[in-house]
Structure formats: C-alpha cells, structure tokens
Design an enzyme around this catalytic site. Sequence first.
Site, PDB file in Angstrom:
ATOM      1  N   ARG A  62       0.823  -1.221   0.000  1.00  0.00           N
ATOM      2  CA  ARG A  62       0.000   0.000   0.000  1.00  0.00           C
ATOM      3  C   ARG A  62       0.856   1.269   0.000  1.00  0.00           C
ATOM      4  NH1 ARG A  62      -1.940   1.369   4.754  1.00  0.00           N
ATOM      5  NH2 ARG A  62      -2.590  -0.707   5.383  1.00  0.00           N
ATOM      6  N   TYR A 117     -16.494  20.448 -10.891  1.00  0.00           N
ATOM      7  CA  TYR A 117     -17.043  19.123 -11.218  1.00  0.00           C
ATOM      8  C   TYR A 117     -18.060  18.736 -10.140  1.00  0.00           C
ATOM      9  CZ  TYR A 117     -16.668  13.999 -11.881  1.00  0.00           C
ATOM     10  OH  TYR A 117     -16.914  12.667 -12.071  1.00  0.00           O
ATOM     11  N   ASP A 189      -7.867  21.700  -9.800  1.00  0.00           N
ATOM     12  CA  ASP A 189      -8.159  20.513 -10.604  1.00  0.00           C
ATOM     13  C   ASP A 189      -7.688  20.851 -12.017  1.00  0.00           C
ATOM     14  OD1 ASP A 189      -9.253  18.580 -12.281  1.00  0.00           O
ATOM     15  OD2 ASP A 189     -11.063  18.335 -11.071  1.00  0.00           O
ATOM     16  N   LYS A 214      -8.469  10.594 -17.334  1.00  0.00           N
ATOM     17  CA  LYS A 214      -8.692  11.299 -18.616  1.00  0.00           C
ATOM     18  C   LYS A 214      -7.426  11.238 -19.473  1.00  0.00           C
ATOM     19  CE  LYS A 214     -12.279  12.482 -16.119  1.00  0.00           C
ATOM     20  NZ  LYS A 214     -13.358  11.527 -16.000  1.00  0.00           N
TER      21      LYS A 214
HETATM   22  C1  LIG Z   1     -12.751  17.894 -14.058  1.00  0.00           C
HETATM   23  C2  LIG Z   1     -12.876  16.546 -13.453  1.00  0.00           C
HETATM   24  N1  LIG Z   1     -12.293  16.317 -12.271  1.00  0.00           N
HETATM   25  C3  LIG Z   1     -12.391  15.126 -11.672  1.00  0.00           C
HETATM   26  C4  LIG Z   1     -13.081  14.096 -12.241  1.00  0.00           C
HETATM   27  C5  LIG Z   1     -13.189  12.788 -11.517  1.00  0.00           C
HETATM   28  O1  LIG Z   1     -12.357  11.841 -12.079  1.00  0.00           O
HETATM   29  P1  LIG Z   1     -12.686  10.281 -11.913  1.00  0.00           P
HETATM   30  O2  LIG Z   1     -13.822  10.005 -12.830  1.00  0.00           O
HETATM   31  O3  LIG Z   1     -11.413   9.625 -12.285  1.00  0.00           O
HETATM   32  O4  LIG Z   1     -13.053  10.054 -10.481  1.00  0.00           O
HETATM   33  C6  LIG Z   1     -13.690  14.280 -13.471  1.00  0.00           C
HETATM   34  C7  LIG Z   1     -14.435  13.173 -14.113  1.00  0.00           C
HETATM   35  O5  LIG Z   1     -15.154  13.345 -15.076  1.00  0.00           O
HETATM   36  C8  LIG Z   1     -13.603  15.545 -14.103  1.00  0.00           C
HETATM   37  O6  LIG Z   1     -14.190  15.793 -15.280  1.00  0.00           O
END
Ligand SMILES: Cc1ncc(COP(=O)(O)O)c(C=O)c1O
Length: 400
Positions: A62, A117, A189, A214
């Site tokens: 871990r 998000y 983010d 992504k």
């Molecule tokens: C801008 C953004 N941040 C975070 C996330 C979350 O990522 P995950 O789907 O890997 O949890 C997303 C997912 O669509 C996103 O578009």
Amino acid sequence: MSASEDDRRPTSPKAETTLVTAGRDTRTQKGFVNPPVVHGSTVLYPTADDLRAHRGEYRYGRHGTPTTKALQEAMMELEGPQCAGVGIAPSGLSAITTTLLAVLKAGDHLMMCDNVYQPSRKFCDGLLSNYGIETTYFDPLIGANISALFKPNTRAVFVEAPGSQSLEMPDVPAIADAAHARGAIVIDDNTWATPLYHRSLEQGVDISIQAATKYIGGHSDIMFGTVSANASTWSPIRAAIQQLGICAGPDDVFLALRGLRTLSVRLAQHQRSALEMAEWLSARPEVARVLHPALKSDPGYNIWKRDFSGASGLFSIVLKPAPLQAVDALLNALKLFGMGFSWGGFESLIVPFDCVTYRTATKWAPGGPTLRLHIGLENVEDLKADLAHGFEAFNAAGGK
Ligand SMILES: Cc1ncc(COP(=O)(O)O)c(C=O)c1O
C-alpha cells in the site's frame, strides 16, 4: 536522489523529453525500458532488526512499489521543481476528496469555484459539511475580488481551470495571490490542460490534481488520480493518503505511466482537432456559441493565452433554442461521437449538460441547450460529417 537513476538523460530536458525519460531506471529493471507491474502486499525483510527498523526501500504494497515509484517520479519531474511529492489515488474524485480531507479540519472554511465538477461539490456539501467544514462557492471569474469573500478561518481555495462543462477560465495567479495574502492554500483541478499545458505549481497553486482517468491514461481503460503537492502541503497529503489507506491497483498504475509516455503527441492532436471542430461549429447556423477558452472569441481567451501553453480536446457548445426532441434527434443520429461520461480518451464523445440545477454563486443562463464534446483522435473530416448528419436530424425534428 534524482528523479531517475539513468545517467544518460539530458540534464535539462524539455517537457516532451521528460514525459519519455523520467521515472525510468533501466539498471534496476535489468535493461527493460518499462518497470515491472508489481502485484504485491507483503515485502519480506532479511533480518529481525531490518523488520523492526522498517529498513529497506519498500515496506508494504500500500505504501509503494517499483511501479508506483516510476510513475510518481515521472509525474514529479513533469510538474517541475516546485513539486515536493505526488500522491496516487484510485480515481480523480478520490484524489480530490483525499486532498480536501488532508488540508481541512473541523471549523475550517473552504472556498470552491461554482463551476467545479459536480461530484466534488457533492463531497463538500455532504461529508465535509458533516465533519464541520463550511464551503462557500464563488464565481469562477471573480479574479482578485475573491479577497472580499475570505473569512478568518478560510483555509483553502479550490479552482478548476477551466471548469469541465462550462469552460469558464479563472484567473489562477490572481486568486492564488489573494489566497496566500490571507494564509490560505490553493488547490487546482488541472485535468483539462494537464501539467504539460498548465504549470499550476509555477502559478501559485499549492496542490495540483489530475483525474488521470482522462488524458494521462488516455485510453478510457483506467480509473486513476494524482495529487501533486508543493513543499508546504506534501506532508499532510502524504499523511492523509497513508491514514486513509489510499492506493491504486498495479495494472492501473502501469497504464497511467504508459499513457504519460505518449501524452504530448495525443494532447497536441486533441488540441488541433478540437480547435478545428470548434471553429467549424462556430460557423454552423444551429450553434449560438462555442465555449472554448482557446478561441479568440471566448471571454477566457486572454487568461488562457497568458497562463496556458496549449488546450485539450474538451469544449462545449450552446445550441440555438430548440425542443428536447431535436437535441435528442441530433445525439441519436451520431455514429462516431459516443454518448458517455468521462473524456480524455482516444475517442470522441458528446453529452448534454445543464449547470442550472446545482450552481449557487452564479446563474447559468446559456440561452439554449448545451452539449459538451470531447474531440478524439479520429479524422476531423469524418467528425464534421458525423455532426453535420446530426444537425440534419436536429433540423428535421424542429431544431430550426
Ligand atoms: C474535471 C474533473 N475532475 C475530476 C473528475 C473525476 O475523475 P474520476 O472520474 O477519475 O473520479 C472528473 C471526471 O469526469 C472531471 O471531469
């Protein structure tokens, strides 16, 4: 220790070279270019004394493996000298929630951009609120005026640059200056641009997060997240990751590292194709507005030009007012654009979205139905033909 023990690397590589070379240690990998995918929990110690002292490079699955080390070193080097450590998480959302739990405590106040998000928002209004942490949402275009919203207990400001649906572009350096003047940290983010096109940590951000699901993964086949922290924030991030037991599966770690190696060519193509599609869509009679910060007509263009070195493949459009059945006819007629959540993979995607229901600090009134597009790696002429066919169906169903 240097980020890689391979002595044959250039001393100051450019980002594209870093993506290819960082985190590689061919000597310990018996000459292989890539690290092994280490599936492991137990790490054996040779002596009782070593065990008691936790002596050795690895302690327990871990806490890290040769596979996670390779990825962390590569990401760290990509982020630049401000990066003091990179944490790994099993999804982008868990990278966000772990970060917020790490830097906030009961009684603290968090400021969150209104275009964040939505699941990040749900975490703030849900678990964080239950734990006595208050969240205030702010207009992502607020800039330096954010100063007026700080409270004595404001501990962190969270931005998404740009927001992943409405694509508003915040002035990150201005927000960071205001936050630091009040003793608060800034979390970004940075999934849309990745550290390749937006050097968050060099622009006053303390913690830069990637939903590596992504563009870093890039193939729609993993769930993964990373947290890149500067020297003032790495220690709480590392402690939270350990205390919460956050780790990711070794195959996903390996695939994230593999994605990183080709990020520069993929992102350059996503950028080129998305800009061409955005310009083509701007000229369509069915489209009222294209939301893409790298378009000169976009209100976020000047900030994008100043702070970013590139754009990715994700943007949105506002259609002229049309009935729901016309929008559905458009979506259902598409063959290349898939309907599904997420983005950043090799394939083109399209989803309808609506920010009206959840925004609280700003009013979302686009004036027509809104669609988010991810432009994949297909030929752009094929993508235009697909959308043109969709618009025919849209018009036949009363869209115009
Ligand atoms: C801008 C953004 N941040 C975070 C996330 C979350 O990522 P995950 O789907 O890997 O949890 C997303 C997912 O669509 C996103 O578009």
